[in-house]
Design a protein around this motif. Structure first.
Motif, PDB file in Angstrom:
ATOM      1  N   SER A  33       2.954   1.963  -3.173  1.00  0.00           N
ATOM      2  CA  SER A  33       2.122   2.375  -4.308  1.00  0.00           C
ATOM      3  C   SER A  33       1.674   3.826  -4.199  1.00  0.00           C
ATOM      4  O   SER A  33       1.139   4.379  -5.163  1.00  0.00           O
ATOM      5  CB  SER A  33       0.903   1.460  -4.434  1.00  0.00           C
ATOM      6  OG  SER A  33      -0.048   1.742  -3.428  1.00  0.00           O
ATOM      7  N   ARG A  34       1.915   4.442  -3.059  1.00  0.00           N
ATOM      8  CA  ARG A  34       1.487   5.823  -2.855  1.00  0.00           C
ATOM      9  C   ARG A  34       2.652   6.800  -2.685  1.00  0.00           C
ATOM     10  O   ARG A  34       2.439   7.986  -2.464  1.00  0.00           O
ATOM     11  CB  ARG A  34       0.555   5.894  -1.652  1.00  0.00           C
ATOM     12  CG  ARG A  34      -0.819   5.403  -2.043  1.00  0.00           C
ATOM     13  CD  ARG A  34      -1.632   4.937  -0.877  1.00  0.00           C
ATOM     14  NE  ARG A  34      -3.002   4.646  -1.293  1.00  0.00           N
ATOM     15  CZ  ARG A  34      -3.363   3.596  -2.007  1.00  0.00           C
ATOM     16  NH1 ARG A  34      -2.476   2.730  -2.429  1.00  0.00           N
ATOM     17  NH2 ARG A  34      -4.632   3.392  -2.324  1.00  0.00           N
ATOM     18  N   ALA A  48       6.346   1.566  -5.914  1.00  0.00           N
ATOM     19  CA  ALA A  48       5.924   0.187  -6.175  1.00  0.00           C
ATOM     20  C   ALA A  48       6.190  -0.187  -7.637  1.00  0.00           C
ATOM     21  O   ALA A  48       6.679  -1.282  -7.923  1.00  0.00           O
ATOM     22  CB  ALA A  48       4.444   0.004  -5.843  1.00  0.00           C
ATOM     23  N   GLN A  49       5.887   0.732  -8.554  1.00  0.00           N
ATOM     24  CA  GLN A  49       6.155   0.474  -9.969  1.00  0.00           C
ATOM     25  C   GLN A  49       7.662   0.298 -10.188  1.00  0.00           C
ATOM     26  O   GLN A  49       8.085  -0.592 -10.941  1.00  0.00           O
ATOM     27  CB  GLN A  49       5.609   1.612 -10.822  1.00  0.00           C
ATOM     28  CG  GLN A  49       4.093   1.668 -10.846  1.00  0.00           C
ATOM     29  CD  GLN A  49       3.579   2.955 -11.443  1.00  0.00           C
ATOM     30  OE1 GLN A  49       3.865   4.039 -10.940  1.00  0.00           O
ATOM     31  NE2 GLN A  49       2.820   2.838 -12.514  1.00  0.00           N
ATOM     32  N   ASN A  99       5.273   5.665  -9.186  1.00  0.00           N
ATOM     33  CA  ASN A  99       5.495   5.404  -7.767  1.00  0.00           C
ATOM     34  C   ASN A  99       6.573   4.360  -7.504  1.00  0.00           C
ATOM     35  O   ASN A  99       7.050   3.684  -8.418  1.00  0.00           O
ATOM     36  CB  ASN A  99       4.174   5.054  -7.077  1.00  0.00           C
ATOM     37  CG  ASN A  99       3.543   3.778  -7.604  1.00  0.00           C
ATOM     38  OD1 ASN A  99       4.163   2.724  -7.648  1.00  0.00           O
ATOM     39  ND2 ASN A  99       2.277   3.875  -8.013  1.00  0.00           N
ATOM     40  N   TRP A 131       0.837  -1.203   0.000  1.00  0.00           N
ATOM     41  CA  TRP A 131       0.000   0.000   0.000  1.00  0.00           C
ATOM     42  C   TRP A 131       0.870   1.251   0.000  1.00  0.00           C
ATOM     43  O   TRP A 131       0.677   2.166  -0.803  1.00  0.00           O
ATOM     44  CB  TRP A 131      -0.909  -0.022   1.233  1.00  0.00           C
ATOM     45  CG  TRP A 131      -1.856   1.129   1.329  1.00  0.00           C
ATOM     46  CD1 TRP A 131      -1.588   2.363   1.867  1.00  0.00           C
ATOM     47  CD2 TRP A 131      -3.202   1.175   0.900  1.00  0.00           C
ATOM     48  NE1 TRP A 131      -2.688   3.169   1.808  1.00  0.00           N
ATOM     49  CE2 TRP A 131      -3.714   2.461   1.213  1.00  0.00           C
ATOM     50  CE3 TRP A 131      -4.048   0.252   0.290  1.00  0.00           C
ATOM     51  CZ2 TRP A 131      -5.015   2.830   0.929  1.00  0.00           C
ATOM     52  CZ3 TRP A 131      -5.346   0.633   0.019  1.00  0.00           C
ATOM     53  CH2 TRP A 131      -5.819   1.914   0.329  1.00  0.00           C
TER      54      TRP A 131
END
Length: 169
Positions: free
Chosen positions: A34-35, A52-53, A50, A31
């Motif tokens: 990703s932010r 996460a990517q 982000n 979470w």
């Protein structure tokens, strides 16, 4: 009494200076990453790119490199699987510290502090997921994939296309 605590999306309280394994949760990591916008959100894309990517890109590069060298990636308990998982989690500490840009992290008075925080957090993250510390091979493989991803991202997402970034082609 806990030191400096951070509340996560699952409601856990994480002592960022002295975390415990019980404070680490994969949902918080997914979470949170990703932010968190890469490059302080200064990308040219309409939607921020982000962490996460970025982590997925690094993990895919490591997996591709291991496959190219003939590692058996199908073995879920094998070294290749664990190396890819470590690549996926390589920036997981940023859930608790934010994605501090390298030019800031490298300020001499801050460098040791950030390294110590990241190290303690990553130790607990690895312990949580039963991962061993990186050996020289894994460290080099993941660092090279991370630098490769940074170059790809700078070219794709930054106004300068990374033209003035150190180590860019």
């Amino acid at each position: 009494i806990m030191g400096m605590v951070l509340e996560t999306v699952t409601g856990r309280l994480v002592d960022v200076e002295d975390p415990t394994v019980d404070q680490i949760d994969i949902e918080d990591i997914a979470w949170g990453l990703s932010r968190i916008a890469r490059f302080c959100g200064a990308t040219i894309t309409p939607i921020p790119y982000n962490v996460a990517q970025h982590s997925l890109l690094v993990a895919k590069k490591v997996e591709d490199d291991l496959n190219a060298w003939g590692w058996d990636m199908a073995e879920a308990n094998g070294a290749g699987f664990h190396t890819v998982l470590k690549a996926l989690l390589h920036d997981a500490s940023e859930v608790y510290t934010g994605d501090v840009p390298s030019p800031v992290k490298k300020i001499p008075s801050l460098h040791a502090v950030f390294k110590a925080l990241e190290h303690r957090l990553m130790e607990k993250i690895y312990e949580k997921f039963n991962l061993t510390a990186n050996g020289v091979f894994e460290e080099t493989l993941i660092k090279n994939a991370d630098k490769w991803a940074q170059k790809v991202e700078a070219h794709a997402f930054m106004p300068s296309r990374g033209s003035h970034w150190e180590g860019m082609p």
